[in-house]
Design a protein around this motif. Structure first.
Motif, short mmCIF file in Angstrom:
data_model
loop_
_atom_site.label_atom_id
_atom_site.label_comp_id
_atom_site.label_asym_id
_atom_site.label_seq_id
_atom_site.Cartn_x
_atom_site.Cartn_y
_atom_site.Cartn_z
N UNK A 192 0.72 -1.24 -0.06
CA UNK A 192 -0.04 -0.03 0.00
C UNK A 192 0.82 1.45 0.11
N UNK A 193 2.03 1.38 -0.12
CA UNK A 193 3.01 2.22 -0.19
C UNK A 193 3.23 2.98 -1.51
N UNK A 194 2.34 2.59 -2.61
CA UNK A 194 2.22 3.08 -3.85
C UNK A 194 3.30 2.35 -4.48
N UNK A 195 3.89 3.10 -5.53
CA UNK A 195 5.01 2.56 -6.51
C UNK A 195 6.01 1.89 -5.84
N UNK A 196 6.63 2.29 -4.79
CA UNK A 196 7.76 1.77 -4.24
C UNK A 196 7.37 0.39 -3.44
N UNK A 197 6.28 0.32 -3.27
CA UNK A 197 5.84 -1.11 -2.89
C UNK A 197 5.76 -2.25 -3.68
N UNK A 198 5.66 -1.84 -5.13
CA UNK A 198 5.32 -2.63 -6.06
C UNK A 198 6.27 -3.95 -6.00
N UNK A 199 5.92 -5.00 -6.95
CA UNK A 199 6.73 -6.19 -7.17
C UNK A 199 7.78 -5.71 -8.12
N UNK A 200 7.61 -4.86 -9.05
CA UNK A 200 8.48 -4.25 -9.89
C UNK A 200 10.01 -3.81 -9.09
N UNK A 201 9.44 -2.81 -8.21
CA UNK A 201 10.57 -2.15 -7.46
C UNK A 201 11.13 -3.26 -6.48
N UNK A 202 10.40 -3.92 -6.24
CA UNK A 202 11.01 -4.98 -5.32
C UNK A 202 12.00 -6.07 -6.02
N UNK A 203 11.87 -6.13 -7.11
CA UNK A 203 12.53 -7.01 -7.92
C UNK A 203 13.94 -6.38 -8.34
N UNK A 204 13.95 -5.04 -8.24
CA UNK A 204 15.19 -4.54 -8.67
C UNK A 204 15.83 -4.24 -7.54
N UNK A 205 15.24 -4.02 -6.21
CA UNK A 205 15.97 -4.05 -4.99
C UNK A 205 16.61 -5.46 -4.62
N UNK A 206 16.06 -6.41 -4.93
CA UNK A 206 16.60 -7.88 -4.66
C UNK A 206 17.55 -8.24 -5.78
N UNK A 207 17.51 -7.80 -7.02
CA UNK A 207 18.41 -8.28 -8.08
C UNK A 207 19.80 -7.57 -7.65
N UNK A 208 19.68 -6.12 -7.30
CA UNK A 208 20.93 -5.42 -7.11
C UNK A 208 21.91 -6.00 -6.24
N UNK A 209 21.70 -6.51 -5.18
CA UNK A 209 22.74 -7.34 -4.18
C UNK A 209 23.26 -8.27 -5.23
N UNK A 210 22.51 -9.34 -5.74
CA UNK A 210 23.28 -10.26 -6.49
C UNK A 210 24.07 -9.84 -7.56
N UNK A 211 23.70 -8.84 -8.17
CA UNK A 211 24.55 -8.03 -9.21
C UNK A 211 26.09 -7.68 -8.37
N UNK A 212 25.75 -7.06 -7.60
CA UNK A 212 27.31 -6.46 -6.66
C UNK A 212 27.97 -7.57 -6.35
N UNK A 213 27.38 -8.81 -5.98
CA UNK A 213 28.06 -9.95 -5.45
C UNK A 213 28.86 -10.60 -6.67
#
Length: 282
Positions: A192-213
């Motif tokens: 319910x936090x709008x755009x930032x709560x979306x699965x799309x945003x979560x997917x990028x937030x979860x992907x970035x750590x793996x890219x950095x690793x």
């Protein structure tokens, strides 16, 4: 052999613009236009020829590829290897924000996270030794997500040394539990936090750590994470203030310039992997 670049998800939007720009900037290179449909790829090339008649785009070749299919990835990599010997640069651009109007569709994680990992793993072995480049298109929304999520979860997303693919899979499953109203281990940004709560945003937030690793543990690869910016494309229903061509320019920058491996760039400028949510997005 000519310098060879593969751009996935390239028959429209930012990927299309990236192919169009790079084909003109590197006329002696082969630019492989990754598309799930050969016809869509050929139509994209015809569109390029019509919109920029000063270049014949004969250096653009369609490469059929579906990043969610292991057999398709394998076939695409085998074609590149047999035809061009090595791949000089991979620009992994594929991504979706929804499917069939469903912003929680399982395909979002399949494409944005698992697809990115599988594509990198498939093409890394055929990169040109020492000079090969991998560029993965992420988004500033992933950095916003990391900064917005609960501090306890943020600390785990930023613990790059401790990141593993098993943890990434666990985060995706945990996010989906939260989205389904079930008990979750982590404190994700609520839907319910709008755009930032979306699965799309979560997917990028979860992907970035793996890219950095990946970048930190594969020093033999020149690895860049890039953000195209908020561009007007089909992905966001053409709402972005930037033209898709600006996004295309941003994601091809590492192929044309020197950069520090493992960093996050937009328009050639380094960005942080955690950034405060701008006022307009709150």
């Amino acid at each position: 052999m000519p310098y060879t670049v593969l751009i996935t998800g390239a028959n429209k939007g930012i990927g299309y613009e990236a192919v169009k720009l790079l084909a003109q900037k590197k006329p002696d290179a082969i630019i492989l236009l990754g598309s799930r449909s050969t016809k869509n790829g050929e139509d994209a090339i015809a569109k390029m020829k019509s919109s920029a008649p000063s270049h014949d785009f004969s250096n653009v070749k369609v490469l059929p590829i579906d990043i969610t299919s292991s057999s398709s990835l394998f076939s695409a990599a085998e074609h590149v290897k047999s035809t061009y010997t090595t791949l000089d640069a991979l620009i992994h651009n594929s991504g979706i924000s929804e499917l069939d109007g469903d912003g929680k569709h399982p395909a979002i994680f399949d494409v944005n996270v698992r697809g990115a990992k599988d594509c990198v793993a498939t093409f890394a072995p055929i990169l040109t030794p020492k000079t090969g480049i991998i560029t993965v298109v992420s988004s500033e929304v992933g950095a916003w997500y990391t900064a917005t999520v609960d501090p306890s979860t943020k600390a785990k997303l930023e613990d790059i040394e401790g990141v593993s693919w098993e943890k990434v899979e666990g985060w995706m499953k945990d996010w989906e539990a939260m989205a389904d109203g079930k008990e979750a281990k982590e404190k994700w940004v609520p839907l319910d936090k709008g755009m930032i709560g979306s699965k799309y945003c979560a997917s990028k937030g979860i992907l970035n750590p793996w890219l950095r690793k990946y970048a930190a543990t594969h020093l033999e690869v020149r690895f860049a994470v890039v953000c195209p910016g908020y561009c007007a494309t089909e992905l966001n229903h053409f709402q972005g203030p930037r033209p898709a061509s600006a996004g295309g320019e941003s994601i091809i920058w590492p192929v044309l310039n020197e950069f520090e491996s493992g960093k996050f760039y937009q328009d050639g400028k380094e960005m942080a992997f955690a950034q405060e949510l701008p006022d307009w997005a709150k």
